[in-house]
Design a protein around this motif. Structure first.
Motif, PDB file in Angstrom:
ATOM      1  N   ILE A  32       0.839  -1.184   0.000  1.00  0.00           N
ATOM      2  CA  ILE A  32       0.000   0.000   0.000  1.00  0.00           C
ATOM      3  C   ILE A  32       0.888   1.252   0.000  1.00  0.00           C
ATOM      4  O   ILE A  32       1.871   1.327   0.752  1.00  0.00           O
ATOM      5  N   VAL A  33       0.556   2.211  -0.821  1.00  0.00           N
ATOM      6  CA  VAL A  33       1.302   3.475  -0.901  1.00  0.00           C
ATOM      7  C   VAL A  33       0.738   4.401   0.172  1.00  0.00           C
ATOM      8  O   VAL A  33      -0.380   4.901   0.056  1.00  0.00           O
ATOM      9  N   ARG A  34       1.518   4.611   1.223  1.00  0.00           N
ATOM     10  CA  ARG A  34       1.016   5.384   2.363  1.00  0.00           C
ATOM     11  C   ARG A  34       0.880   6.877   2.070  1.00  0.00           C
ATOM     12  O   ARG A  34       0.025   7.549   2.652  1.00  0.00           O
ATOM     13  N   ASP A  35       1.708   7.413   1.195  1.00  0.00           N
ATOM     14  CA  ASP A  35       1.625   8.847   0.902  1.00  0.00           C
ATOM     15  C   ASP A  35       0.811   9.120  -0.359  1.00  0.00           C
ATOM     16  O   ASP A  35       0.985  10.138  -1.018  1.00  0.00           O
ATOM     17  N   TYR A 244      -5.656  -1.440  -2.542  1.00  0.00           N
ATOM     18  CA  TYR A 244      -4.524  -1.718  -3.433  1.00  0.00           C
ATOM     19  C   TYR A 244      -4.915  -1.532  -4.899  1.00  0.00           C
ATOM     20  O   TYR A 244      -4.199  -0.897  -5.685  1.00  0.00           O
ATOM     21  N   ALA A 245      -6.084  -2.075  -5.271  1.00  0.00           N
ATOM     22  CA  ALA A 245      -6.533  -1.976  -6.659  1.00  0.00           C
ATOM     23  C   ALA A 245      -6.774  -0.524  -7.054  1.00  0.00           C
ATOM     24  O   ALA A 245      -6.386  -0.087  -8.149  1.00  0.00           O
ATOM     25  N   VAL A 246      -7.413   0.241  -6.167  1.00  0.00           N
ATOM     26  CA  VAL A 246      -7.692   1.641  -6.471  1.00  0.00           C
ATOM     27  C   VAL A 246      -6.390   2.425  -6.631  1.00  0.00           C
ATOM     28  O   VAL A 246      -6.242   3.241  -7.553  1.00  0.00           O
ATOM     29  N   GLN A 247      -5.431   2.178  -5.758  1.00  0.00           N
ATOM     30  CA  GLN A 247      -4.154   2.890  -5.851  1.00  0.00           C
ATOM     31  C   GLN A 247      -3.409   2.535  -7.139  1.00  0.00           C
ATOM     32  O   GLN A 247      -2.872   3.418  -7.815  1.00  0.00           O
ATOM     33  N   GLN A 248      -3.367   1.257  -7.466  1.00  0.00           N
ATOM     34  CA  GLN A 248      -2.618   0.847  -8.653  1.00  0.00           C
ATOM     35  C   GLN A 248      -3.191   1.471  -9.918  1.00  0.00           C
ATOM     36  O   GLN A 248      -2.451   1.915 -10.789  1.00  0.00           O
ATOM     37  N   ARG A 249      -4.498   1.509 -10.015  1.00  0.00           N
ATOM     38  CA  ARG A 249      -5.087   2.125 -11.199  1.00  0.00           C
ATOM     39  C   ARG A 249      -4.852   3.632 -11.203  1.00  0.00           C
ATOM     40  O   ARG A 249      -4.548   4.222 -12.249  1.00  0.00           O
ATOM     41  N   HIS A 301      -6.030  -6.069 -11.125  1.00  0.00           N
ATOM     42  CA  HIS A 301      -4.921  -5.727 -10.226  1.00  0.00           C
ATOM     43  C   HIS A 301      -4.905  -6.658  -9.009  1.00  0.00           C
ATOM     44  O   HIS A 301      -3.832  -7.090  -8.564  1.00  0.00           O
ATOM     45  N   ILE A 302      -6.068  -6.959  -8.460  1.00  0.00           N
ATOM     46  CA  ILE A 302      -6.137  -7.835  -7.285  1.00  0.00           C
ATOM     47  C   ILE A 302      -5.683  -9.247  -7.647  1.00  0.00           C
ATOM     48  O   ILE A 302      -4.873  -9.864  -6.923  1.00  0.00           O
ATOM     49  N   ASP A 303      -6.175  -9.784  -8.745  1.00  0.00           N
ATOM     50  CA  ASP A 303      -5.825 -11.153  -9.131  1.00  0.00           C
ATOM     51  C   ASP A 303      -4.352 -11.267  -9.501  1.00  0.00           C
ATOM     52  O   ASP A 303      -3.696 -12.270  -9.185  1.00  0.00           O
ATOM     53  N   ASP A 304      -3.798 -10.245 -10.178  1.00  0.00           N
ATOM     54  CA  ASP A 304      -2.370 -10.285 -10.514  1.00  0.00           C
ATOM     55  C   ASP A 304      -1.518 -10.281  -9.250  1.00  0.00           C
ATOM     56  O   ASP A 304      -0.518 -11.012  -9.158  1.00  0.00           O
ATOM     57  N   ALA A 305      -1.902  -9.476  -8.262  1.00  0.00           N
ATOM     58  CA  ALA A 305      -1.146  -9.434  -7.011  1.00  0.00           C
ATOM     59  C   ALA A 305      -1.244 -10.764  -6.273  1.00  0.00           C
ATOM     60  O   ALA A 305      -0.268 -11.228  -5.671  1.00  0.00           O
ATOM     61  N   HIS A 306      -2.401 -11.396  -6.315  1.00  0.00           N
ATOM     62  CA  HIS A 306      -2.572 -12.670  -5.612  1.00  0.00           C
ATOM     63  C   HIS A 306      -1.753 -13.767  -6.286  1.00  0.00           C
ATOM     64  O   HIS A 306      -1.154 -14.616  -5.602  1.00  0.00           O
TER      65      HIS A 306
END
Length: 842
Positions: A32-35, A244-249, A301-306
């Motif tokens: 997760i990108v905290r900033d 995570y998915a929202v941030q990556q997109r 994004h979620i499935d790729d990370a998993h």
């Protein structure tokens, strides 16, 4: 403590402990990108609060005063629109919204009117218990009000009750489930419907899946009032998956769709899910294409990370996604769903060979596709022939090559496929991992390049650069002179189309290169002169040679950028597509081609081209404007550069420089434009008698058959000095002051070139006088100017002394050549701002 126990304990404390793999939740949390979006995202509370002032956040609040409803953009919400209709006002919606009273649904609850009663508001200014008693009393007192009831009934004050458990509700909870009357009714309705599938049917489950905790426990503000998304309200690991998915997109660029994000969060909260790994569209359904694309990307994004975390890929092994391959650089990015489907291949050794080839080294996206079609064809041919793998030989390879010739009928496509097949076979035989398949295949199963040659039809249009097409410059000039006739649906689209066509004609890039110009496509040299920065759309996909542009072209780009800013469009592309909000992509090349056709159609309708144009051989021809396309501007641009000359009549663009400017792969492609110039000169010369003039302006007859042996070409004419001719033009005795040399002969067609040279010499003379040069240098320039004038006067006298038909022919040829040179170096001007304002006025 025994010695053995003491040793065991010491070993346990000192020996390194085996590392424990992180759980799925820990893996996501660490990524997760905290900033991320510091002004909108609270990393500690995991709460995203949208800022409508952020241009990268698609959010806006209802324009009615006091209404905090979130909308995709600033407008009036549906509920307030209904309030406007019910109000009966004569004001328009935009006039009514800013001055209307705040909606009653946002008014806070007040306490009970009964003195010292500590319970909350329930209607008529009374708590629920007192309101019920007031209702019964009113049945026998038609004219009574709350004040009269209090005097008559003297109700006693009631003690406070706990607040309703449902989120930020301000009402009093009842004894049952701790909910207020309104939420108790909602819960019972949910209970009767069976609740959420797979979850317990009780008040705790209903609260957890349908109600958010208050955003502020003291002020009892809700997340919905601030349009906020509390990721922490979702169970683990679902909260981390969505975040995570929202941030990556979002980190990939574009605009964050706040309304869709909150809607998805609410849907996940109601579903009771704890994870969406392997789900479809995060478990949602919709008819909105934009939302479906958004959900699909979040899910990916979620499935790729998993898969990266678990190392388990449950996708079909016969489908290879291009995103998982190492590909060479390309002009267009690889989409998330681009794939290679091996299921049509029935023989496993062919499928294994292909998969090993695409994974062995970086491959181009085109070769991956070309080879796939070919191995499917090979599988079909070998399956029909029925030859065992260990018995394959030359007849089988002949059948495969014949199949390639039938499938790809053009010569250049056959050459590409046969060459690719040869490389594929060589790689397979060298690959150690494929030895189980290829060690038993006979060596005769190979290509014979002498025998297996392409025999297809020659293509004349296989590439826009290779297929030379001459486009008369007057035709292009006529189109651009009437660019103001092009109109589209809106002033913005009109300005975009005109700017796009202007740059295509002025800069001569390939259609894809024009479309994919970046916002920062202008640079400057140390003198402040503007240059165009562009990227090649063909291999090796690198930055092209900086292209010098006129100041007028620079101004058009800056005007177009200002128009985009005024329309609130921010993009890294000069011509961004505006079809899908939040997606930062350029238009495709078809869009530019359509705009060319729009311009051609409106010119044919309102200002058709009249007369004939000069062809590539200097001949006159009728040109059909409907044959023009976006590449026609590119061909005309290259021809202008090939025709351009300086003040001394020399070509200003050497062929190697033009090749770099145009990005041509073949030097022959570039030279085709210079051949047109030579052919036009030859055609013009054939219209007049073979004469040349000397230093005194006297005409000298010339035998063209002997020209190649007795002269050498120099600037604006020919030199007949024997030693210079023998040296190939490198033995000049007068330092190339040709106009003062008795061996210099000039064609009458070069009159405009001699005029330009005389002007350049006069400029040099004035500059020499300014710096107080020596008199002998001034005399030198004055003598050269005089000699040039003598030659010009001689040309004029010679032309005036010709018979009428010859005089008209040579004057027409001189004017034609001069016009070609003028057009080659002239700038073009267009004022987008003025045109846009004219559209607004009409």
């Amino acid at each position: 403590m025994t010695t053995a126990v003491r040793r065991a304990l010491s070993s346990a404390l000192t020996d390194p402990q085996p590392s424990v793999a992180p759980t799925w939740t820990e893996h996501l949390e660490s990524r997760i990108v905290r900033d991320w979006r510091k002004d909108e995202f609270d990393a500690k509370k995991l709460v995203f609060t949208p800022d409508p002032g952020n241009p990268r956040t698609s959010a806006g609040y209802c324009q009615r005063s006091g209404c905090a409803t979130l909308l995709p953009r600033a407008a009036v919400c549906h509920s307030c629109r209904n309030d406007h209709k019910r109000s009966g006002t004569v004001l328009s919606l935009s006039e009514w919204a800013p001055q209307a009273e705040p909606p009653a649904r946002f008014e806070p609850k007040v306490g009970c009117l009964v003195s010292d009663c500590e319970r909350g508001h329930g209607g008529n200014g009374l708590c629920h218990s007192h309101n019920a008693r007031f209702g019964r009393w009113r049945k026998t007192h038609d004219d009574g009000d709350v004040a009269a009831w209090i005097v008559d009934d003297r109700p006693r004050a009631l003690s406070a009750r706990p607040r309703c458990r449902a989120g930020a509700c301000r009402a009093d909870g009842t004894g049952r489930n701790g909910l207020c009357y309104g939420h108790q009714s909602e819960y019972l309705k949910w209970e009767r419907s069976g609740g959420t599938t797979g979850l317990a049917v009780d008040a705790d489950t209903w609260l957890r899946t349908t109600r958010e905790p208050p955003m502020d426990s003291e002020k009892l503000t809700s997340y919905s009032s601030a349009a906020a998304v509390p990721f922490g309200a979702l169970p683990e690991p679902l909260r981390w998956e969505l975040l995570y998915a929202v941030q990556q997109r979002d980190l990939g660029g574009g605009v964050l769709a706040t309304a869709e994000l909150r809607g998805t969060y609410r849907a996940l909260l109601r579903s009771g899910r704890t994870s969406v790994v392997g789900a479809t569209l995060l478990g949602r359904t919709s008819n909105n294409p934009y939302l479906l694309g958004l959900l699909n990307e979040w899910q990916r994004h979620i499935d790729d990370a998993h898969r990266s975390w678990s190392g388990i890929d449950d996708r079909d092994p016969q489908i290879i996604y291009l995103r998982d391959l190492e590909l060479t650089a390309a002009a267009t990015p690889v989409g998330p769903h681009a794939k290679v489907d091996l299921r049509p291949i029935r023989q496993s050794w062919i499928a294994d060979s292909y998969e090993s080839w695409v994974r062995a080294a970086p491959r181009s996206r085109h070769n991956v596709s070309y080879l796939l079609h070919m191995v499917v064809l090979i599988d079909e041919i070998l399956t029909v022939r029925g030859t065992p793998r260990t018995a394959l030989g030359r007849p089988d390879m002949d059948a495969i090559v014949n199949g390639i010739r039938k499938r790809w009928h053009l010569d250049h496509t056959q050459r590409r496929q046969i060459g690719l097949l040869n490389k594929f076979l060589a790689d397979c035989r060298r690959d150690e991992q494929l030895q189980a398949h290829w060690a038993d295949i006979p060596a005769t199963f190979a290509l014979d390049l002498a025998r297996h040659r392409p025999r297809g039809t020659k293509s004349r249009t296989r590439d826009g650069d290779d297929a030379f097409r001459f486009v008369p410059q007057p035709i292009i000039d006529h189109l651009m002179d009437n660019l103001n006739l092009l109109q589209r649906r809106t002033p913005y689209l009109t300005a975009e189309a005109r700017a796009m066509l202007f740059l295509q004609e002025r800069c001569g890039r390939r259609t894809t290169e024009t479309i994919r110009l970046k916002e920062d496509c202008i640079s400057y040299d140390d003198q402040g002169a503007p240059y165009l920065e562009w990227e090649q759309c063909k291999p090796p996909y690198k930055m092209g040679k900086r292209l010098p542009i006129h100041q007028e072209t620079h101004d058009v780009i800056r005007q177009w950028q200002q128009i985009k800013r005024e329309h609130g469009i921010e993009s890294r592309w000069l011509f961004p597509a505006v079809q899908r909000p939040g997606v930062d992509k350029p238009w495709n090349s078809t869009y530019l081609q359509t705009r060319v056709q729009d311009l051609v159609n409106v010119v044919l309708e309102q200002a058709p081209y009249e007369g004939v144009a000069e062809g590539p051989e200097g001949n006159l021809m009728h040109f059909d404007l409907r044959a023009l396309d976006a590449y026609s501007f590119r061909h005309a641009f290259a021809q202008r550069f090939a025709d351009a000359v300086d003040a001394d009549g020399r070509s200003t663009t050497p062929p190697d420089v033009l090749q770099e400017y145009m990005g041509h792969g073949s030097f022959n492609t570039t030279m085709a434009y210079y051949q047109v110039t030579a052919k036009r000169r030859k055609k013009a010369l054939e219209a007049v008698a073979p004469r040349r003039l000397n230093l005194q302006g006297a005409a000298i007859s010339v035998a063209r058959e002997r020209d190649g042996f007795t002269k050498v070409a120099v600037s604006l004419g020919h030199c007949t000095e024997p030693q210079n001719v023998a040296a190939g033009g490198h033995g000049c005795m007068v330092d190339h002051a040709c106009e003062s040399c008795p061996f210099f002969l000039v064609d009458p067609l070069e009159r405009d070139g001699m005029e330009a040279k005389r002007h350049a010499l006069r400029v040099k003379l004035e500059r020499a006088r300014v710096i107080n040069a020596q008199q002998h240098l001034l005399d030198h320039y004055e003598a050269r100017i005089k000699d040039t004038s003598t030659i010009i006067d001689g040309i004029d006298a010679y032309i005036d002394g010709l018979p009428e038909h010859e005089r008209l022919a040579i004057r027409e040829a001189v004017e034609r050549m001069a016009d070609i040179r003028r057009r080659a170096t002239a700038a073009r001007k267009i004022d987008l701002r003025q045109l846009l304002e004219a559209n607004d006025d009409t």
